[in-house]
Design a protein around this motif. Structure first.
Motif, short mmCIF file in Angstrom:
data_model
loop_
_atom_site.label_atom_id
_atom_site.label_comp_id
_atom_site.label_asym_id
_atom_site.label_seq_id
_atom_site.Cartn_x
_atom_site.Cartn_y
_atom_site.Cartn_z
N GLN A 65 -28.91 54.34 -11.83
CA GLN A 65 -29.63 55.54 -11.39
C GLN A 65 -30.03 55.51 -9.91
O GLN A 65 -30.13 56.56 -9.28
N ASN A 66 -30.21 54.34 -9.35
CA ASN A 66 -30.64 54.24 -7.95
C ASN A 66 -29.51 53.82 -7.01
O ASN A 66 -29.75 53.60 -5.83
N GLU A 67 -28.32 53.70 -7.53
CA GLU A 67 -27.20 53.18 -6.72
C GLU A 67 -26.32 54.27 -6.12
O GLU A 67 -25.53 53.98 -5.22
N PHE A 68 -26.41 55.47 -6.66
CA PHE A 68 -25.54 56.55 -6.22
C PHE A 68 -26.37 57.80 -5.92
O PHE A 68 -27.45 57.98 -6.46
N SER A 69 -25.82 58.66 -5.10
CA SER A 69 -26.47 59.95 -4.83
C SER A 69 -26.36 60.81 -6.09
O SER A 69 -25.56 60.53 -6.99
N GLU A 70 -27.14 61.89 -6.13
CA GLU A 70 -27.09 62.80 -7.27
C GLU A 70 -25.68 63.37 -7.43
O GLU A 70 -25.17 63.49 -8.54
N GLN A 71 -25.06 63.73 -6.32
CA GLN A 71 -23.71 64.29 -6.36
C GLN A 71 -22.71 63.26 -6.91
O GLN A 71 -21.87 63.59 -7.74
N GLU A 72 -22.82 62.01 -6.45
CA GLU A 72 -21.92 60.96 -6.94
C GLU A 72 -22.11 60.72 -8.44
O GLU A 72 -21.14 60.58 -9.18
N LYS A 73 -23.38 60.66 -8.85
CA LYS A 73 -23.67 60.44 -10.27
C LYS A 73 -23.09 61.57 -11.12
O LYS A 73 -22.51 61.31 -12.18
N GLU A 74 -23.22 62.78 -10.64
CA GLU A 74 -22.69 63.93 -11.37
C GLU A 74 -21.17 63.82 -11.53
O GLU A 74 -20.63 64.06 -12.61
#
Length: 83
Positions: A65-74
């Motif tokens: 959850q803290n390793e990627f941006s919101e866009q990357e996680k999506e």
């Protein structure tokens, strides 16, 4: 939290350091695998209707959850669910 007596911590360290690098690597991998399985089982208990892909996506989000941006996680979650 540190609730282990010092002499026990020292004993544990001695045992771990007596192992080879390969044995320590295997121990670490087994611990990660165990945590993965625990998280996965917890998610199944909390939301029994989830598909395997949905569970995998939620596990990913818990671990990273803290390793990627919101866009990357999506993008990654979409790839997991649709891949």
């Amino acid at each position: 939290m540190k609730d282990t007596p010092r002499h026990i911590s020292e004993m544990q360290a001695k045992i771990i350091h007596s192992k080879t690098n390969e044995e320590r690597s295997i121990m670490g991998a087994e611990m990660v695998d165990s945590v993965y399985k625990m998280v996965k089982e917890r998610l199944k208990e909390e939301s029994p209707g989830l598909t395997e892909k949905e569970i995998t996506a939620k596990v990913f989000l818990r671990f990273y959850q803290n390793e990627f941006s919101e866009q990357e996680k999506e993008l990654i979650v979409d790839s997991i669910k649709n891949g």
